[in-house]
Design an enzyme around this catalytic site. Structure first.
Site, short mmCIF file in Angstrom:
data_model
loop_
_atom_site.label_atom_id
_atom_site.label_comp_id
_atom_site.label_asym_id
_atom_site.label_seq_id
_atom_site.Cartn_x
_atom_site.Cartn_y
_atom_site.Cartn_z
N ASP A 13 -17.63 -11.22 27.75
CA ASP A 13 -16.59 -10.47 28.48
C ASP A 13 -16.46 -9.03 28.01
O ASP A 13 -15.39 -8.43 28.07
CB ASP A 13 -15.22 -11.18 28.35
N ASN A 38 -20.90 -20.54 33.39
CA ASN A 38 -19.93 -20.24 32.33
C ASN A 38 -19.77 -18.72 32.21
O ASN A 38 -18.79 -18.24 31.68
CB ASN A 38 -20.35 -20.87 30.99
N HIS A 41 -18.95 -12.35 35.49
CA HIS A 41 -19.17 -10.91 35.36
C HIS A 41 -18.42 -10.20 36.48
O HIS A 41 -18.71 -10.41 37.65
CB HIS A 41 -20.67 -10.59 35.42
N THR A 42 -17.48 -9.36 36.10
CA THR A 42 -16.62 -8.71 37.09
C THR A 42 -17.21 -7.37 37.51
O THR A 42 -17.59 -6.56 36.66
CB THR A 42 -15.22 -8.46 36.49
N THR A 302 -12.10 -19.06 33.43
CA THR A 302 -11.15 -20.17 33.30
C THR A 302 -9.69 -19.73 33.30
O THR A 302 -8.81 -20.58 33.27
CB THR A 302 -11.43 -20.95 31.99
N GLY A 303 -9.44 -18.42 33.29
CA GLY A 303 -8.06 -17.93 33.29
C GLY A 303 -7.36 -18.06 31.94
O GLY A 303 -6.19 -17.71 31.81
N PRO A 305 -6.02 -17.24 28.23
CA PRO A 305 -5.77 -15.97 27.53
C PRO A 305 -6.86 -15.73 26.50
O PRO A 305 -7.26 -16.66 25.80
CB PRO A 305 -4.41 -16.16 26.86
N ASP A 334 -9.89 2.98 27.56
CA ASP A 334 -8.59 3.32 28.14
C ASP A 334 -7.48 2.37 27.68
O ASP A 334 -6.32 2.75 27.60
CB ASP A 334 -8.67 3.30 29.67
N GLY A 416 -12.30 2.68 32.50
CA GLY A 416 -11.57 1.96 33.55
C GLY A 416 -12.51 1.00 34.25
O GLY A 416 -13.73 1.10 34.08
#
Ligand code: GDP
Ligand code: IMO
Ligand code: MG
Length: 431
Positions: A13, A38, A41-42, A302-303, A305, A334, A416
């Site tokens: 991540d 698993n 990638h955003t 998986t959301g 934290p 940032d 960003g």
């Protein structure tokens, strides 16, 4: 440089998706070589968020060929779902634009059921896996009872093999894990229905990439997870079940070692980890909550934290050595705006002695104490910065100190989530 690999330097991540997308704009082929869904990638494109799980970042660049290499483990139903979702959002991957290795292994429902039942039984000792069946699928690959995509060609033979596997998995699920049986007939029926959709993507991907390379095409090998989650070199057993270091690009991509010209490491300007396991620079309490909120540190897969911590230079040096890093892409600078002072772990201490690197294998990373250097923070928003010179002096000092302590030069500094929110110092395909 024409053949470039990108890897995570920390525990996943790091922002690999964003950087892979930037590089994919210049690439002809983008390939995944390990891991499965698993990974998450955003990529942000025109303000819209895409979370890619199995399909490489080339998917959002029409005309770029996406390869899913032999070293991956692929849930066939998740892959089809991801392709349909991309199609609905205006990014169809037509035949020829997605090439799935016939040697890649399938992640099947029984793998997921085993993964989840094991984690449930481990309770407080659980690894905190994604529960997507990745470990059990790689186990079957090693045990030589895994199912490869190429086996879809002869479905009668595949069916017989699946029946044998299902019988064995059911015994294990019942006797050892005390879990319900897997729905074997349903799996075979679903796979038969999916077969005509999957067959057109099958490819001898190593040969395909070698041909592309010989033609002078640009190839990006997109790593998943991160060096500290590597099965051999990470914080075992709190790792994933594949090798995530750059060396895995050869075995898992099918290219010869000499072909790789540069490895770009992606690291956050701080650190995060999802799941259990040692995390020497972890921060707890109010500051952790602030960083988690500002950095939106909740797992994309998986959301959950994410745990947060300070930048860890000994780990960065370790990752630089293992991956032969050419340069670093430093992300999420940032997020640190407003945090004062900032800390960087410069070395570890074990039983009162300062270590030059990581403790020797066999000594748990939990045992070390991080030694910190404090640096002054900054309060200005930096999302508009496109050159290092315009950053607040303390932000610039912070990134330069990270590069110095890591022993690796900087290629990108990300300020960003949007692709344009990037300071480009040197780009591998332009070098
Ligand atoms: P990956 O698995 O390495 O691709 O990383 P993820 O996509 O799981 O998580 C990284 C998150 O950080 C995503 O939500 C990205 O959109 C976001 N991100 C990436 N770079 C930056 C950055 O420089 N600043 C901020 N604020 N967010 C970023
Ligand atoms: P990307 O590619 C963060 C972690 C899990 C768990 C451990 C084992 O998005 O960076 P697994 O399901 O792989 O058996 O879980 O590895 N993990 C990741 N953490 N990002 C990832 O991928 C991860 N892939 C696996 O949280 O601790
Ligand atoms: Mg991720």
């Amino acid at each position: 440089m024409k053949t470039v690999a990108l890897v995570g330097v920390q525990w996943g991540d790091e922002g690999k998706g964003k950087i892979a997308d930037l590089l994919a704009a210049q690439a002809d082929v983008v390939a995944r070589f390990q891991g499965g869904n698993n990974a998450a990638h955003t990529v942000v494109r025109d303000g819209q968020k895409f979370v890619l799980r199995l399909v490489p970042a080339g998917a959002l660049h029409p005309g770029t060929v996406c390869v899913i290499g032999n070293g991956t483990v692929v849930d066939p139903f998740a892959l089809l779902g991801e392709l349909e979702a991309l199609d609905r959002r205006g990014y169809p991957l037509d035949r020829g634009l997605l090439r799935l290795s016939a040697e890649a292994h399938m992640v099947l429902p029984y793998h997921q059921e085993i993964d989840r039942a094991r984690e449930a039984r481990l309770g407080r000792r659980a690894i905190g896996t994604t529960g997507f069946g990745i470990g059990p699928a790689y186990e079957d690959k090693m045990a030589r009872c895994g199912v490869r995509f190429g086996e879809l060609v002869n479905f009668a033979a595949l069916r017989r093999k699946l029946e044998r596997n299902i019988e064995e998995k059911n015994r294990y699920l019942k006797a050892v894990l005390k879990a319900p049986k897997t729905a074997g007939d349903q799996l075979i029926a679903r796979l038969r229905a999916a077969r005509p959709k999957l067959l057109p993507y099958l490819c001898e991907t190593g040969a395909f990439m070698e041909e592309a390379r010989a033609q002078g095409k640009r190839i990006l090998l997109e790593g998943a997870h991160g060096t500290m989650l590597d099965l051999d070199h990470g914080t075992y057993p709190f790792v994933t079940s594949s090798n995530c270091v750059a060396g895995a690009a050869f075995a898992g991509g099918g290219l010869a070692p000499g072909s790789l010209e540069a490895v770009l490491g992606v690291s956050k300007a701080y650190a995060t980890r999802v799941g259990a396991g040692p995390f020497p620079t972890e921060i707890k309490g109010g500051l952790a909550r602030l960083l988690r909120r500002e950095g939106e540190e909740f797992g994309s897969a998986t959301g959950r934290p994410r745990r947060v911590g300070w930048f860890d230079a000994p780990l960065a040096r370790y990752a630089a050595r293992l991956n032969g890093l050419w340069a670093l892409a430093l992300t999420k600078l940032d997020v640190l705006t407003g945090i004062n002072p900032l800390r960087i772990c410069v070395a570890y201490e074990l039983k009162g002695a300062r270590l030059s690197g990581l403790p020797s294998p066999g000594i748990a990373l939990e045992k070390v104490r991080p030694l910190y250097e404090e640096l002054p923070g900054w309060s200005e928003k930096i999302g508009e910065a496109r050159r290092l010179e315009v950053l607040p002096a303390n932000a610039r000092r912070y990134v330069e100190r990270i590069a110095e302590l890591s022993g690796v030069s900087l290629a990108f500094v990300s300020v960003g989530p949007q692709p344009e929110q990037t300071i480009v110092l040197q780009s591998p395909f332009d070098s």
